[in-house]
Design a protein around this motif. Structure first.
Motif, PDB file in Angstrom:
ATOM      1  N   ASP A  77       1.010  -1.512  -0.276  1.00  0.00           N
ATOM      2  CA  ASP A  77      -0.016   0.056  -0.084  1.00  0.00           C
ATOM      3  C   ASP A  77       0.822   1.317  -0.420  1.00  0.00           C
ATOM      4  O   ASP A  77       1.040   2.580  -0.634  1.00  0.00           O
ATOM      5  N   ARG A  80       2.124   1.826  -3.776  1.00  0.00           N
ATOM      6  CA  ARG A  80       1.301   2.305  -4.163  1.00  0.00           C
ATOM      7  C   ARG A  80       1.432   4.033  -4.249  1.00  0.00           C
ATOM      8  O   ARG A  80       0.997   4.865  -4.857  1.00  0.00           O
ATOM      9  N   LEU A  85      -0.390   5.897  -7.469  1.00  0.00           N
ATOM     10  CA  LEU A  85      -1.647   5.353  -7.901  1.00  0.00           C
ATOM     11  C   LEU A  85      -1.613   5.113  -9.340  1.00  0.00           C
ATOM     12  O   LEU A  85      -2.470   4.851 -10.294  1.00  0.00           O
ATOM     13  N   LYS A  86      -0.695   6.022 -10.362  1.00  0.00           N
ATOM     14  CA  LYS A  86      -0.526   6.143 -11.263  1.00  0.00           C
ATOM     15  C   LYS A  86       0.174   4.593 -12.518  1.00  0.00           C
ATOM     16  O   LYS A  86      -0.729   4.971 -13.648  1.00  0.00           O
ATOM     17  N   GLU A  87       0.842   3.669 -12.150  1.00  0.00           N
ATOM     18  CA  GLU A  87       1.098   3.113 -12.069  1.00  0.00           C
ATOM     19  C   GLU A  87       0.491   1.608 -11.726  1.00  0.00           C
ATOM     20  O   GLU A  87      -0.008   1.352 -10.795  1.00  0.00           O
ATOM     21  N   GLU A  88       0.336   0.658 -12.726  1.00  0.00           N
ATOM     22  CA  GLU A  88       0.035  -0.443 -12.047  1.00  0.00           C
ATOM     23  C   GLU A  88       1.279  -1.141 -11.725  1.00  0.00           C
ATOM     24  O   GLU A  88       2.220  -1.534 -12.491  1.00  0.00           O
ATOM     25  N   LEU A  89       0.989  -2.131 -10.678  1.00  0.00           N
ATOM     26  CA  LEU A  89       1.977  -2.989 -10.146  1.00  0.00           C
ATOM     27  C   LEU A  89       1.834  -4.345 -10.569  1.00  0.00           C
ATOM     28  O   LEU A  89       0.544  -5.144 -10.735  1.00  0.00           O
ATOM     29  N   ARG A  90       2.337  -5.198 -11.300  1.00  0.00           N
ATOM     30  CA  ARG A  90       2.470  -6.738 -11.652  1.00  0.00           C
ATOM     31  C   ARG A  90       2.912  -7.625 -10.510  1.00  0.00           C
ATOM     32  O   ARG A  90       4.313  -7.404 -10.387  1.00  0.00           O
ATOM     33  N   ASN A 111       6.703  -1.951 -11.554  1.00  0.00           N
ATOM     34  CA  ASN A 111       5.642  -1.590 -11.733  1.00  0.00           C
ATOM     35  C   ASN A 111       5.984  -1.456 -13.423  1.00  0.00           C
ATOM     36  O   ASN A 111       6.871  -1.528 -13.683  1.00  0.00           O
ATOM     37  N   GLN A 112       5.283  -0.482 -14.168  1.00  0.00           N
ATOM     38  CA  GLN A 112       5.081   0.318 -15.448  1.00  0.00           C
ATOM     39  C   GLN A 112       7.184   0.095 -15.876  1.00  0.00           C
ATOM     40  O   GLN A 112       6.390   0.116 -17.374  1.00  0.00           O
TER      41      GLN A 112
END
Length: 159
Positions: A77, A80, A85-90, A111-112
């Motif tokens: 968290d 993020r 929260l602009k990027e998605e985490l894989r 991250n992206q």
């Protein structure tokens, strides 16, 4: 000139470092710095684009996998929020394992921009240890992360 090129490709020897305030020893690729913030210490070093950190503080609790899982969720968290929260985490893996015979919870994600983060939490009777590896490009040599995590030992047995 050829000799200099060979030296730059040679892998540095990892050395063992002791932390008296944290009651542990660990192998690292470069001499670490130790910083103190409020009730937490941060031992960190950087080598070849990889940042190795151990954050630790004193606790008065027994190791509990649920505590470690909660700490991993809080770290995710926090990352993020830091990324806004602009990027998605894989998330590549979310795992539980043993370290020093105690349960450890860990997570590995990107991250992206393909930056890799590995995070593990170990809660002993007297300390909570947070292990963080950050890699700023695509590949993190598994042998290096295994050496970092696997070399961690308590140097005085907790009573």
């Amino acid at each position: 000139m050829l000799f200099i090129a060979q030296v730059s490709f040679a892998q540095k020897k990892w050395r063992r470092y002791k932390s008296k305030p944290g009651n542990f020893k660990v192998k690292l690729p470069a001499k670490p710095t130790l910083k103190e913030r409020k009730n937490q210490y941060i031992l960190e070093t950087e080598s070849e684009g990889v940042l190795y950190q151990i954050l630790f503080n004193k606790t008065r609790q027994n190791n509990d996998l649920k505590v470690a899982q909660k700490l991993v969720s809080k770290e995710l968290d926090k990352v993020r929020r830091d990324l806004r929260l602009k990027e998605e985490l894989r998330i590549e893996s979310n795992m539980g394992t043993l370290m020093l015979g105690l349960p450890v919870q860990g997570i590995r994600f990107r991250n992206q921009r393909n930056q890799l983060y590995q995070y593990r939490v170990l809660v002993t009777k007297y300390h909570t240890y947070h292990f963080i590896i950050t890699k700023y490009n695509k590949i993190l040599d598994k042998a290096r992360s295994a050496k970092f995590f696997g070399s961690f030992k308590l140097w005085k047995k907790e009573k």
